[in-house]
Scaffold this motif. Structure first.
Motif, PDB file in Angstrom:
ATOM      1  N   VAL A  80       0.841  -1.229   0.272  1.00 58.71           N
ATOM      2  CA  VAL A  80      -0.264   0.111  -0.235  1.00 58.71           C
ATOM      3  C   VAL A  80       0.830   1.586  -0.019  1.00 58.71           C
ATOM      4  O   VAL A  80       1.638   1.747   0.750  1.00 58.71           O
ATOM      5  CB  VAL A  80      -1.220  -0.306   1.279  1.00 58.71           C
ATOM      6  CG1 VAL A  80      -2.083   1.132   1.204  1.00 58.71           C
ATOM      7  CG2 VAL A  80      -1.730  -0.915   1.444  1.00 58.71           C
ATOM      8  N   PRO A  81       0.936   2.311  -1.675  1.00 55.96           N
ATOM      9  CA  PRO A  81       1.130   3.264  -1.127  1.00 55.96           C
ATOM     10  C   PRO A  81       1.113   3.673   0.509  1.00 55.96           C
ATOM     11  O   PRO A  81      -0.005   4.362   1.074  1.00 55.96           O
ATOM     12  CB  PRO A  81       1.174   4.121  -2.146  1.00 55.96           C
ATOM     13  CG  PRO A  81      -0.176   3.460  -2.114  1.00 55.96           C
ATOM     14  CD  PRO A  81      -0.695   2.561  -1.965  1.00 55.96           C
ATOM     15  N   PRO A  82       2.591   4.962   0.315  1.00 55.75           N
ATOM     16  CA  PRO A  82       2.044   5.728   2.016  1.00 55.75           C
ATOM     17  C   PRO A  82       0.957   7.070   1.674  1.00 55.75           C
ATOM     18  O   PRO A  82       0.546   7.268   3.026  1.00 55.75           O
ATOM     19  CB  PRO A  82       3.193   6.613   2.103  1.00 55.75           C
ATOM     20  CG  PRO A  82       4.395   5.958   1.239  1.00 55.75           C
ATOM     21  CD  PRO A  82       3.450   4.879   0.242  1.00 55.75           C
ATOM     22  N   SER A  83       0.384   7.267   0.915  1.00 58.58           N
ATOM     23  CA  SER A  83      -1.117   7.734   0.712  1.00 58.58           C
ATOM     24  C   SER A  83      -1.672   7.451   1.232  1.00 58.58           C
ATOM     25  O   SER A  83      -2.921   8.147   1.780  1.00 58.58           O
ATOM     26  CB  SER A  83      -0.933   8.508  -0.705  1.00 58.58           C
ATOM     27  OG  SER A  83      -1.280   7.752  -1.398  1.00 58.58           O
ATOM     28  N   LEU A  84      -2.270   5.872   0.757  1.00 58.32           N
ATOM     29  CA  LEU A  84      -3.436   5.373   0.860  1.00 58.32           C
ATOM     30  C   LEU A  84      -2.980   4.555   2.819  1.00 58.32           C
ATOM     31  O   LEU A  84      -4.568   3.971   3.521  1.00 58.32           O
ATOM     32  CB  LEU A  84      -3.329   4.178   0.391  1.00 58.32           C
ATOM     33  CG  LEU A  84      -3.827   4.775  -1.064  1.00 58.32           C
ATOM     34  CD1 LEU A  84      -3.963   3.410  -2.147  1.00 58.32           C
ATOM     35  CD2 LEU A  84      -5.583   5.383  -0.710  1.00 58.32           C
TER      36      LEU A  84
END
Length: 87
Positions: A80-84
């Motif tokens: 999961v990318p840091p923004s999510l």
């Protein structure tokens, strides 16, 4: 003068570029041998590692203790990318 020089280079291109490419290749090969580490550590064969790992596992020692095939983690949440990500 330039058209004569270009015609000479065009007709003799293989004879001119081959020695240049050879010199560049020899220099690059020697630089790589100086910079890189060529030591490769010894590893056992993959088949031997697998056999040892299977012998060490408790599953093979007691066939009545079979673990069910199920996911232990959420498969979709691994990358999961840091923004999510949840805070």
């Amino acid at each position: 003068m330039w058209p004569i020089l270009m015609q000479f280079l065009r007709t003799n291109a293989p004879y001119i570029t081959l020695p240049i490419a050879a010199v560049v290749g020899v220099i690059g090969y020697n630089l790589e041998s100086l910079i890189s580490d060529r030591y490769t550590p010894y590893n056992k064969a993959i088949e031997d590692q697998r056999v040892e790992r299977q012998i060490d596992e408790e599953v093979l020692n007691d066939p009545t203790k079979v673990e069910k095939l199920k996911y232990k983690e959420n498969v979709l949440g691994k990358n999961v990318p840091p923004s999510l990500q949840k805070n």
